[in-house]
Structure formats: structure tokens, C-alpha cells
Design a protein around this motif. Structure first.
Motif, PDB file in Angstrom:
ATOM      1  N   LEU A  39       0.828  -1.205   0.000  1.00 30.12           N
ATOM      2  CA  LEU A  39       0.000   0.000   0.000  1.00 30.12           C
ATOM      3  C   LEU A  39       0.862   1.253   0.000  1.00 30.12           C
ATOM      4  O   LEU A  39       1.902   1.288   0.662  1.00 30.12           O
ATOM      5  N   ARG A  42       0.839   7.145   3.099  1.00 23.83           N
ATOM      6  CA  ARG A  42       0.549   8.579   3.112  1.00 23.83           C
ATOM      7  C   ARG A  42       1.458   9.315   4.090  1.00 23.83           C
ATOM      8  O   ARG A  42       1.651  10.507   4.014  1.00 23.83           O
ATOM      9  N   LEU A  56      -0.270  -7.198   8.430  1.00 27.20           N
ATOM     10  CA  LEU A  56      -1.581  -7.798   8.150  1.00 27.20           C
ATOM     11  C   LEU A  56      -1.453  -9.292   7.859  1.00 27.20           C
ATOM     12  O   LEU A  56      -2.415  -9.940   7.445  1.00 27.20           O
ATOM     13  N   PHE A 278      -1.110   7.066  13.054  1.00 28.82           N
ATOM     14  CA  PHE A 278      -1.986   8.230  12.940  1.00 28.82           C
ATOM     15  C   PHE A 278      -2.294   8.602  11.493  1.00 28.82           C
ATOM     16  O   PHE A 278      -3.377   9.058  11.187  1.00 28.82           O
ATOM     17  N   ASP A 280      -1.305   6.578   8.461  1.00 30.49           N
ATOM     18  CA  ASP A 280      -1.689   5.435   7.619  1.00 30.49           C
ATOM     19  C   ASP A 280      -2.708   4.540   8.315  1.00 30.49           C
ATOM     20  O   ASP A 280      -3.202   3.587   7.717  1.00 30.49           O
ATOM     21  N   ARG A 281      -3.016   4.835   9.588  1.00 29.76           N
ATOM     22  CA  ARG A 281      -4.064   4.116  10.318  1.00 29.76           C
ATOM     23  C   ARG A 281      -3.784   2.617  10.395  1.00 29.76           C
ATOM     24  O   ARG A 281      -4.690   1.812  10.243  1.00 29.76           O
ATOM     25  N   MET A 282      -2.503   2.280  10.578  1.00 26.05           N
ATOM     26  CA  MET A 282      -2.168   0.867  10.752  1.00 26.05           C
ATOM     27  C   MET A 282      -1.343   0.684  12.015  1.00 26.05           C
ATOM     28  O   MET A 282      -0.461   1.489  12.323  1.00 26.05           O
ATOM     29  N   VAL A 283      -1.634  -0.410  12.720  1.00 28.09           N
ATOM     30  CA  VAL A 283      -0.846  -0.737  13.896  1.00 28.09           C
ATOM     31  C   VAL A 283       0.380  -1.533  13.437  1.00 28.09           C
ATOM     32  O   VAL A 283       0.250  -2.662  12.974  1.00 28.09           O
ATOM     33  N   LEU A 322       1.060   5.057  21.867  1.00 22.61           N
ATOM     34  CA  LEU A 322       0.551   6.346  22.334  1.00 22.61           C
ATOM     35  C   LEU A 322       1.373   6.834  23.517  1.00 22.61           C
ATOM     36  O   LEU A 322       1.686   8.015  23.631  1.00 22.61           O
TER      37      LEU A 322
ATOM     38  N   ASN B  55     -10.666   0.451   4.925  1.00 25.31           N
ATOM     39  CA  ASN B  55      -9.870   1.298   5.814  1.00 25.31           C
ATOM     40  C   ASN B  55      -8.470   1.507   5.241  1.00 25.31           C
ATOM     41  O   ASN B  55      -7.803   2.477   5.581  1.00 25.31           O
ATOM     42  N   LEU B  56      -8.033   0.623   4.364  1.00 20.37           N
ATOM     43  CA  LEU B  56      -6.717   0.764   3.733  1.00 20.37           C
ATOM     44  C   LEU B  56      -6.827   1.410   2.346  1.00 20.37           C
ATOM     45  O   LEU B  56      -5.871   1.449   1.588  1.00 20.37           O
ATOM     46  N   THR B  59      -7.451   7.682   0.594  1.00 15.95           N
ATOM     47  CA  THR B  59      -8.235   8.622   1.419  1.00 15.95           C
ATOM     48  C   THR B  59      -8.821   7.961   2.671  1.00 15.95           C
ATOM     49  O   THR B  59      -9.519   8.603   3.439  1.00 15.95           O
ATOM     50  N   GLY B  60      -8.535   6.680   2.888  1.00 13.56           N
ATOM     51  CA  GLY B  60      -8.943   6.030   4.126  1.00 13.56           C
ATOM     52  C   GLY B  60     -10.383   5.560   4.173  1.00 13.56           C
ATOM     53  O   GLY B  60     -10.876   5.179   5.235  1.00 13.56           O
ATOM     54  N   ARG B  91     -13.412  14.332   1.841  1.00 17.15           N
ATOM     55  CA  ARG B  91     -12.017  14.018   1.575  1.00 17.15           C
ATOM     56  C   ARG B  91     -11.856  13.371   0.195  1.00 17.15           C
ATOM     57  O   ARG B  91     -10.926  13.670  -0.551  1.00 17.15           O
ATOM     58  N   ASP B 115      -8.837  17.947  13.143  1.00 17.64           N
ATOM     59  CA  ASP B 115      -8.025  17.113  12.254  1.00 17.64           C
ATOM     60  C   ASP B 115      -8.757  16.825  10.941  1.00 17.64           C
ATOM     61  O   ASP B 115      -8.136  16.709   9.893  1.00 17.64           O
ATOM     62  N   LEU B 277      -9.015  -3.072  16.511  1.00 20.31           N
ATOM     63  CA  LEU B 277      -7.763  -2.397  16.862  1.00 20.31           C
ATOM     64  C   LEU B 277      -6.831  -3.332  17.638  1.00 20.31           C
ATOM     65  O   LEU B 277      -5.655  -3.470  17.302  1.00 20.31           O
ATOM     66  N   MET B 282      -5.894  -3.177  13.346  1.00 20.49           N
ATOM     67  CA  MET B 282      -6.226  -2.215  12.306  1.00 20.49           C
ATOM     68  C   MET B 282      -7.069  -1.092  12.882  1.00 20.49           C
ATOM     69  O   MET B 282      -7.962  -1.326  13.697  1.00 20.49           O
ATOM     70  N   VAL B 283      -6.777   0.125  12.417  1.00 17.91           N
ATOM     71  CA  VAL B 283      -7.584   1.267  12.821  1.00 17.91           C
ATOM     72  C   VAL B 283      -8.787   1.350  11.885  1.00 17.91           C
ATOM     73  O   VAL B 283      -8.646   1.642  10.706  1.00 17.91           O
ATOM     74  N   GLY B 314     -11.295   4.052   7.819  1.00 17.13           N
ATOM     75  CA  GLY B 314     -10.397   4.036   8.973  1.00 17.13           C
ATOM     76  C   GLY B 314     -10.056   5.418   9.485  1.00 17.13           C
ATOM     77  O   GLY B 314      -9.093   5.568  10.234  1.00 17.13           O
ATOM     78  N   ASN B 315     -10.848   6.414   9.121  1.00 18.70           N
ATOM     79  CA  ASN B 315     -10.492   7.779   9.505  1.00 18.70           C
ATOM     80  C   ASN B 315     -11.029   8.146  10.879  1.00 18.70           C
ATOM     81  O   ASN B 315     -12.077   8.777  11.024  1.00 18.70           O
ATOM     82  N   VAL B 316     -10.276   7.750  11.892  1.00 19.47           N
ATOM     83  CA  VAL B 316     -10.645   8.059  13.271  1.00 19.47           C
ATOM     84  C   VAL B 316      -9.341   8.167  14.064  1.00 19.47           C
ATOM     85  O   VAL B 316      -8.350   7.516  13.734  1.00 19.47           O
ATOM     86  N   VAL B 318      -7.165   7.164  16.965  1.00 20.88           N
ATOM     87  CA  VAL B 318      -7.198   5.983  17.844  1.00 20.88           C
ATOM     88  C   VAL B 318      -7.423   6.342  19.301  1.00 20.88           C
ATOM     89  O   VAL B 318      -7.944   5.543  20.065  1.00 20.88           O
ATOM     90  N   ARG B 319      -7.067   7.570  19.680  1.00 22.15           N
ATOM     91  CA  ARG B 319      -7.277   7.950  21.086  1.00 22.15           C
ATOM     92  C   ARG B 319      -8.768   7.896  21.439  1.00 22.15           C
ATOM     93  O   ARG B 319      -9.141   7.625  22.564  1.00 22.15           O
ATOM     94  N   LEU B 322      -9.634   4.297  22.160  1.00 20.75           N
ATOM     95  CA  LEU B 322      -9.142   3.923  23.486  1.00 20.75           C
ATOM     96  C   LEU B 322      -9.986   4.581  24.562  1.00 20.75           C
ATOM     97  O   LEU B 322     -10.312   3.974  25.578  1.00 20.75           O
TER      98      LEU B 322
END
Lengths: 329, 329
Positions: A39, A42, A56, A278, A280-283, A322, B55-56, B59-60, B91, B115, B277, B282-283, B314-316, B318-319, B322
Motif C-alpha cells: 500500500l 501517506r 496484516l 496516525f 496510515d491508520r495501521m498498527v 501512544l 480502511n486501507l 483517502t482512508g 475528503r 483534524d 484495533l 487495524m484502525v 479508517g479515519n478516526v 485511535v485515542r 481507546l
């Protein structure tokens, strides 16, 4: 790394993995291994940076490729397997052993986190929590092999393990034929050594770079001295990169096939880990973000064009990522 | 949903999107849209549950599929585009407009998070922060269309938008031919309506289910009453699912093609978001986790076999995921 020693290869030419080995491994592991996506990232300031998303992957890391490749070839007489691992390799071995109906014994650090322990228990593995260095884990694992009559599944210094990890290199070349460079982190060197062999034997024009944590530069020191050296300590936030020494076999492959190796700091690794989370939204775990950290550092001699960072795993609690914010910002 | 009204379709047969429309849209959007992976979800208690990982996506979120499909067909005389959106559609429109060199104006909620605002500004869009309901945004956006001579890119009730979103259905059928059911969330219904049409026209044997937030059941109420109804309010943690009413066109498609629609609570949505998550690493935003929440609820009449949950975005931060732990555990 500026210069390599000129000593002879520590292993015979016939010990190097070959492209047919890797191709055959690929069909072997197909039933357990996800062909992971590549992928665009970004979060990268440089354009044309892609992630090979082993975060993944089945079990959350590339390690299943090698472990499954090895375990699926064990003789029917094999009573069980032993692995020593800080986490991902153990998880991969436990998973692969379970699919083969084999018993698995995993030796982990005495202070392994409860969630790592729980993840392995839930896979049906027997755990031994004993040791504080990778060498201590290895010694204990070898004892279990002798006493139980099980077989060892080493974490990196093994041709079948390396050929398994190398399968991700073929996926990259297939999915992004225009790739100009591939960057991957080095713990023991099984991923990078295997990957580099597969890539360079297929496409010698593609650059392959290695990345180590500043506090655990065993492969880099070995390359500079022209022989495998053992560090006195290996300290980094990236627990997957804490090997005290590379293997003879992985060293030989990295020396033959890798274009350059650089180090990155823990702060750079954590910044890349956060950017992946934050933006790419991937852990992605710190060890998995090290390759991106190296690209971001601009200290790699990257050619123009598409570059792939191997995001080697995602097994980390996001709260830790975090929590790293306040310390290193 | 137990029963559907028997009133006639609110739109003519010729207004329904067709499989050729979706196939043609797929080649149209290929340059901007990622063919996203389908991954097995470890977090699911039920075996054989896969995530379609939008989510991947570029633009998410899936929204780029429809926005790009629409914008790439606008006449050369088009001076600019207007969109109204809580985030993902805006977006997507800003991104697609930029690739076409078009000006984009996006109308967002007055209280949009910094954001989200920043993300859109960095794409070069002009923002108007005004309104607190989706209807208010729409009215303001229509005013901008009239005053500027721009063209509207509606969020869901449009055949080109729906055909664009539907392209992900074709990817699912291709990548997982053994799929037995597909589950997707409903905001305005553009994703589900398009997806269901594409899937059912290709493979009538595959079940397609819709999911709404308990606090925003506009499509479900419309189905039960046999006509499009407007909710007085739409309240859910999943901001992507807060539509007050479906469109006539999306309603008609969902009624014709979708097997059933159920609702899930905010607590169920957040539990699925956390599972994605922590276990799948994955976010995924709450709206994107709603489909998995519906599968986990065991209230869907799923057939045996592989099931795909569309993880729509996936546009969120992560905080926020949590932060939801303490409240709903």
C-alpha cells in the motif's frame, strides 16, 4: 556502513538459498500465508513509498512464512518442535505446529508481557519463561530439544526459514514490478538475507537495504569486521531487533546480496510507528516501522522511483505507541 | 427487519444501476482506487469472517470509489465541484477534484474536528463550516452550487456514485469466490445499494445484509414503511452513519437487492472497533466496524461459509477508540 571486510564467506556456496528454493517454498506456504498487500504510505514525506504489509499477515508478522516452510517439511516421526522467541517467531511456530498437529514448546524471556504469553497459550503451545538474552533463550531451547527429542525451529539461521521469509520478496516484485529499492529491518537477518537473495537473483537492478536499531547493530558490526561478531548488549525499543549476533548463514547472505545497512535511533523508530498509526491508520510494531524510519531519515542512498518498506509485523499494544508520544516528541 | 412494505418502486427500472455500469466504473476508477485486500479477521468468534479492508483505501475510506467515478466523467466545462460531508466523502471529493485540476468546495458540520478540517485543507479544498444536520449541509451546498456555478457531487443518491461504490462488490466476488454473505453498513445507502446490485446481478446466491446504527435507522424505517422516511434525529457514535434519510435511489436498490437489514447499538459498534484495533491491529472507524458488530451480534441469519464484513473506513483518531473503553466495558 561504509566498507565491508574482505574475508571469505563463512559458509560454502552450496549453502546459499536459491531462487528455485524460494519459489518452491512459496507454493509450500501458500495455504497458511496471506499474500499481503503493498500500500502507498501517506505518512511518508517522500513520494512513491509503499509498505509491504506483513503487519496484516497471519499471526501478525512475516515469521509465519519461515516457520510454516520449515515445519511443513518435518518428517512424520517428529514428536514436537521447540522455538525460542521474544514473540512473533514463537507465535508463528505455535500456529504452524498446530496446523500440523505437532506439540510446540516455546522458550520466551522471563519478563515477557502477559498479552504475549496469553497469545501463545491460546495457540496451545507449552511455554517456558526463562532467560533475559537471546543467547540464554537459545541455550535453554537446545536443552529442551535434547531432553524431549523434539526438533528445533530456529528463528533465523536456517535455509528453510530464510527461504520462507524470502517469499515476500517475490510478492513485492510481482505486485510492484517498477520497484527500485526495498528496505527491511534486521534482527538476526533471516528476513533481509532471504529477501535480498530472492530479489537480487531475480532482479539485480533492485536495490536492497538493511536497517538496524542503533542499540543493536550486530549485523552492521559483523559486516564491518568481515565476520560474525557478538554484541555485549542489544538495547532498543524494537524488541524484534534485539539479537546479540546474526547467524553465519544470514550474515553470508546479507554480505553477498545487500547494498547497504544503516542504523536508526529509537526516537526515529517511534516517530515512524506513530506516523503509521496516525496517518496510515495501521498498527505496526516498532521493529516493523524501522524500515520506514530509515527512509524518513534520508540517510539511505535511495534511487529515484518506487521504494518498498517491509512493515514486518503489527504485534504491539497501541497504548504503548501512544505512551511513547510524551517521551520523544 | 421483519417485513417490507409492498408499495411500488419510487424510481423507474431504468434508474437502477447495472452490472455493465459497475464494470465500466471499475476501469474508470482503477487509477485512483486501491484494490483493497480481504483479510481473515482474528477478532471474530465465528470462523470464516473476512474484512474487506476499505480502511486501507486511498483517502482512508470507500468514498473515493464513487467520488472519482463521478468527477472523472464531468464535462471539461465544469468550473468546480461542491460536496457536503461529515468527512470521508468530502475528503474523497477533494482528492478526486485535485487529480482533475478542479476546484472543490466542501460544506461540513460547524463543529467538525480540527483534524478533519486540516485533512481537507491540506488537499486544497475550500471549506464551509456551517450546519448541524445532514439536511442543513445539503441546503447550504445547493446554495453554493447555484451561486458559484459549480457541480454537486452528492454523497450517495446518485447512480455514478453508487456504481463507483459497487466496484468493491466485484472485487469481493473475484478475490473470495466462495463467499456466502456480505455485510455492509448503511448511512445514506450508496455503498450498500450499489454493492447489493452488483453482487446480486452477478451472484444471486450470495446473501447481502445491511446494518444501521440503532440511533439512526432511516433505511430500516423506510423499508418497513415502504417509502423513504425522514428521521427527526440521527444519533450514533458512528458519524458516517448519521444520515437523517436515505435517498430515493439508494432506497430502491436496497429494497430490491438486500436480504435483510438490522441495527446495532453504539456499545456493539465500539466493541467491534476495539476488537479490530487490539486483535486485528487495524484502525477502523466506528462506521466501518458496524458490519463486524452485526456479525458478532448473531442476529443476522448468516448461512454457513465465508462471510465478508465491509470495513468501510479508517479515519478516526485511535485515542477516541481507546477513550471509549472505560465508558462501555
Amino acid at each position: 556502513m561504509t566498507r565491508r571486510g574482505e574475508a571469505r564467506d563463512p559458509v560454502a556456496d552450496s549453502s546459499f538459498i536459491t531462487l528455485p528454493d524460494v519459489r518452491e517454498s512459496r507454493s509450500k506456504v501458500a495455504e497458511a500465508v496471506i499474500h499481503t498487500p503493498i500500500l502507498p504510505l501517506r505518512s511518508s514525506a517522500r513520494a512513491g513509498v509503499y509498505g509491504k504489509c506483513e503487519n496484516l499477515q497471519n499471526t501478525g508478522a512475516f515469521k509465519i512464512r519461515g516457520a510454516y516452510n520449515k515445519i511443513s517439511r518435518l518428517p512424520a516421526s517428529c514428536a514436537g518442535v521447540v522455538a525460542y522467541s521474544s514473540g512473533n517467531h514463537g507465535r508463528a511456530v505455535a500456529t504452524a505446529a498446530r496446523t500440523r498437529g505437532l506439540r510446540a514448546c516455546v522458550v520466551m524471556y522471563g519478563n515477557s508481557s502477559p498479552d504475549k504469553v496469553q497469545a501463545l497459550r491460546s495457540l496451545g503451545a507449552e511455554l517456558i519463561l526463562d532467560g533475559s538474552t537471546s543467547e540464554a533463550l537459545r541455550v535453554r531451547a537446545e536443552r529442551e530439544v535434547r531432553e524431549r527429542g523434539f526438533m528445533m525451529v530456529p528463528p533465523f539461521n536456517d535455509p528453510q526459514i530464510m527461504a520462507g521469509q524470502a517469499t515476500l520478496g517475490l510478492e513485492i516484485l510481482e505486485d510492484l514490478p517498477g520497484v527500485k529499492a526495498i528496505v527491511a529491518a534486521i534482527g538476526g537477518g533471516g528476513l533481509l538475507g532471504g529477501l535480498a537473495a530472492a530479489v537480487k537473483e531475480s532482479r539485480p537492478d533492485v536495490k536492497v537495504f538493511g536497517v538496524q536499531a542503533e542499540g543493536a547493530p550486530g549485523m552492521l558490526h559483523s559486516l564491518l569486521q568481515g565476520k560474525v561478531v557478538t554484541l555485549e548488549k542489544a538495547e532498543t525499543v524494537a524488541d524484534g531487533l534485539r539479537a546479540l549476533r546474526p547467524g553465519e548463514l544470514t550474515f553470508a547472505h546479507v554480505r553477498r546480496y545487500v547494498d547497504d545497512v544503516i542504523t536508526v535511533s529509537d526516537a526515529e523508530i517511534l516517530a515512524a510507528t506513530r506516523a503509521l498509526l496516525f496517518t496510515d491508520r495501521m498498527v505496526v510494531e516498532p521493529a516493523g516501522a524501522a524500515a520506514l524510519a530509515a527512509i524518513a531519515s534520508e540517510r539511505l542512498p535511495l534511487p529515484p522511483g518506487p521504494v518498498v518498506a517491509v512493515l514486518s509485523g503489527g504485534n504491539v499494544d497501541v497504548r504503548i505507541i501512544l505512551g511513547s508520544e510524551d517521551q520523544t516528541r
